[in-house]
Enzyme design. Structure first.
Site, PDB file in Angstrom:
ATOM      1  N   TYR A 134      25.249  62.400  32.161  1.00 27.30           N
ATOM      2  CA  TYR A 134      26.080  61.678  31.204  1.00 27.30           C
ATOM      3  C   TYR A 134      25.224  60.605  30.552  1.00 27.30           C
ATOM      4  O   TYR A 134      24.531  59.850  31.239  1.00 27.30           O
ATOM      5  CB  TYR A 134      27.273  61.041  31.924  1.00 27.30           C
ATOM      6  CG  TYR A 134      28.153  60.183  31.040  1.00 27.30           C
ATOM      7  CD1 TYR A 134      29.001  60.768  30.098  1.00 27.30           C
ATOM      8  CD2 TYR A 134      28.156  58.791  31.157  1.00 27.30           C
ATOM      9  CE1 TYR A 134      29.825  59.994  29.302  1.00 27.30           C
ATOM     10  CE2 TYR A 134      28.982  58.006  30.359  1.00 27.30           C
ATOM     11  CZ  TYR A 134      29.807  58.608  29.433  1.00 27.30           C
ATOM     12  OH  TYR A 134      30.626  57.839  28.637  1.00 27.30           O
ATOM     13  N   ASP A 193      16.883  58.247  31.040  1.00 24.71           N
ATOM     14  CA  ASP A 193      18.072  57.405  30.925  1.00 24.71           C
ATOM     15  C   ASP A 193      18.261  56.712  32.271  1.00 24.71           C
ATOM     16  O   ASP A 193      18.748  57.302  33.238  1.00 24.71           O
ATOM     17  CB  ASP A 193      19.292  58.261  30.570  1.00 24.71           C
ATOM     18  CG  ASP A 193      20.546  57.410  30.406  1.00 24.71           C
ATOM     19  OD1 ASP A 193      20.499  56.204  30.758  1.00 24.71           O
ATOM     20  OD2 ASP A 193      21.571  57.939  29.947  1.00 24.71           O
ATOM     21  N   LYS A 239      23.687  48.366  32.427  1.00 23.56           N
ATOM     22  CA  LYS A 239      24.278  47.975  33.718  1.00 23.56           C
ATOM     23  C   LYS A 239      23.564  46.790  34.382  1.00 23.56           C
ATOM     24  O   LYS A 239      23.820  45.661  34.045  1.00 23.56           O
ATOM     25  CB  LYS A 239      24.365  49.188  34.653  1.00 23.56           C
ATOM     26  CG  LYS A 239      25.286  50.290  34.070  1.00 23.56           C
ATOM     27  CD  LYS A 239      25.729  51.271  35.113  1.00 23.56           C
ATOM     28  CE  LYS A 239      26.404  52.495  34.510  1.00 23.56           C
ATOM     29  NZ  LYS A 239      27.817  52.418  34.297  1.00 23.56           N
TER      30      LYS A 239
END
Ligand code: HOZ
Length: 441
Positions: free
Chosen positions: A141, A236, A264
């Site tokens: 994702y 990523d 994050k």
């Protein structure tokens, strides 16, 4: 007002009552919990309960909730001005800090979320190479831009869709998809189409189909195969970055991607994202180069303050060995309980990341993850929630042990799991569907 009442109220004015689909508990049924406050490893809910939190806001809270120094840094930055839409000394210092912690990142551009970071990284790769196509992996994702919503993990899996409606077919037509950990499939695609592919994007350790580790040689193979055809490799690291050490996973395992995306942890709980890479590639971004990217809140001083303090604390305190120890204690305990109780369950774990997979066989890719018993996961989730433990409300996500967790938290979690008796649990309501316990009837 309790969680149920808040959810009913919210559903009238927010689609599905949530601002991000995975929060709707579609993957586990029942009513979502409303959080009121958090401190360290625990949160207080609108139901008056206290929960030990193993979700950690989906990853940013590696230091736990409301760590004093981070809150102080945020309060100070906020008092000095919430946003300027102009340059600040702090953003330059923050960029220097990240570059010093990740040697292959020579330049970094700040944005406001992981999705935005990936969106920019893809455009950058296309602008730099002059190619249009992208290769991604099934179950990884990378946020919710059009071309990344193909064969996607995370919330799309709990919603039973792997690609979103509303996405232009022309966007997805430019994306190749390979199974995660299948290097031969990637080599074949690159051999046939390499000169059209701008980038291969991968979560080096996958975290959106549960925790799935790269097979030996997989990432090295991606690096070699992409280099051979002039395709950029994008790691990523929105979940992975600063997770297993005070740097990126790429740096820890000695593989240098062309572009790294971050989010994050680097915002310490505030909205942030970043794109990093060599000076040569990053100079393709405007105003130096022709690839446009912009944002009123990019480099926001409050988010930068939270991220800076978080990274400094991670660098200075090095909580990583402790998180690895606690993560292992938890995973070993889950494995022991699974064996003793004869459960079809094993626990994937790396550092503070873990996923209980409800099947015995290891999980190497999305097909394996989908083969797990999601109803068993839902019953486990509700049992643990009732016992005072909040884990991600989906079997396709990663749970997190933070630096604020203690051995006592882990042991209490294991004790609760030990007490789990699925046959005695009441049914779970998934929307209008009722899933009963025990025999899967
Ligand atoms: N990126 C997070 C999942 N791995 C999800 C947060 C969300 O979808 O709300």
């Amino acid at each position: 007002m309790n969680s149920k009442q808040w959810f009913e109220r919210a559903r009238k004015v927010i689609p599905g009552g949530v601002n991000s689909p995975v929060r709707a508990f579609n993957g586990v049924g029942g009513t979502p919990v409303y959080f009121k406050s958090g401190k360290g490893a625990t949160v207080q809910t609108e139901d008056g309960t206290e929960l030990v939190d193993f979700c950690g806001s989906w990853g940013p809270l590696i230091l736990g909730h409301a760590r004093e120094e981070v809150v102080e840094a945020v309060a100070k930055a906020a008092a000095d001005g919430l946003s300027f839409g102009a340059n600040t000394a702090k953003e330059a210092e923050f960029a220097e800090l990240v570059c010093s912690m990740v040697p292959d990142i020579e330049m970094i551009r700040l944005v406001s979320s992981g999705t935005e970071a990936v969106m920019t990284a893809i455009r950058l790769a296309r602008g730099y190479t002059g190619r249009r196509k992208i290769l991604k992996f099934d179950g990884c994702y990378h946020g919710h831009t059009d071309y990344m919503l193909v064969a996607s993990g995370s919330g799309l899996l709990t919603g039973g869709i792997s690609s979103s409606a509303g996405v232009s077919p022309s966007a997805t037509a430019e994306v190749f998809v390979a199974p995660y950990n299948d290097l031969a499939a990637v080599q074949e695609i690159l051999k046939a189409n390499g000169d059209e592919i701008a980038a291969v994007i991968v979560e080096p350790i996958a975290g959106n189909m549960g925790l799935v580790e790269p097979a030996e040689g997989f990432l090295e193979g991606l690096r070699a195969a992409t280099a051979e055809c002039g395709t950029l490799l994008i790691f990523d690291e929105v979940i992975n970055g600063f997770r297993l050490g005070p740097t990126t996973y790429g740096n820890l395992c000695g593989i240098v991607p062309d572009i790294t995306t971050l989010g994050k942890i680097i915002g310490g709980g505030m909205p942030i994202g970043a794109i990093g890479g060599s000076t040569e590639i990053m100079s393709t971004l405007a105003p130096l180069g022709p690839v446009y990217q912009a944002g009123t809140l990019s480099g926001n001083p409050v988010a930068v303050a939270a991220g800076m303090k978080t990274l400094e604390l991670l660098r200075d305190e090095n909580p990583y060995p402790k998180m690895e120890e606690l993560g292992k204690r938890l995973a070993d305990g889950v494995e022991r309980i699974a064996t003793e109780k004869g459960l079809d369950l094993h626990c994937a774990q790396r550092g503070g990341m873990f996923t209980p997979f409800f099947r015995k066989a290891p999980v190497h890719n999305l097909d394996d993850s989908k083969a797990c018993d999601q109803q068993a996961h839902a019953h486990y989730f509700h049992h643990m929630l009732d016992a005072g433990f909040y884990t991600p409300p989906s079997g396709f996500e990663v749970a997190f042990v933070s630096a604020a967790h203690t051995e006592a938290d882990i042991d209490a979690f294991l004790q609760a799991l030990e007490n789990w008796n699925r046959a005695k649990q009441s049914e779970i309501i998934f929307g209008t569907k009722i899933v009963t316990n025990g025999n899967g009837s």
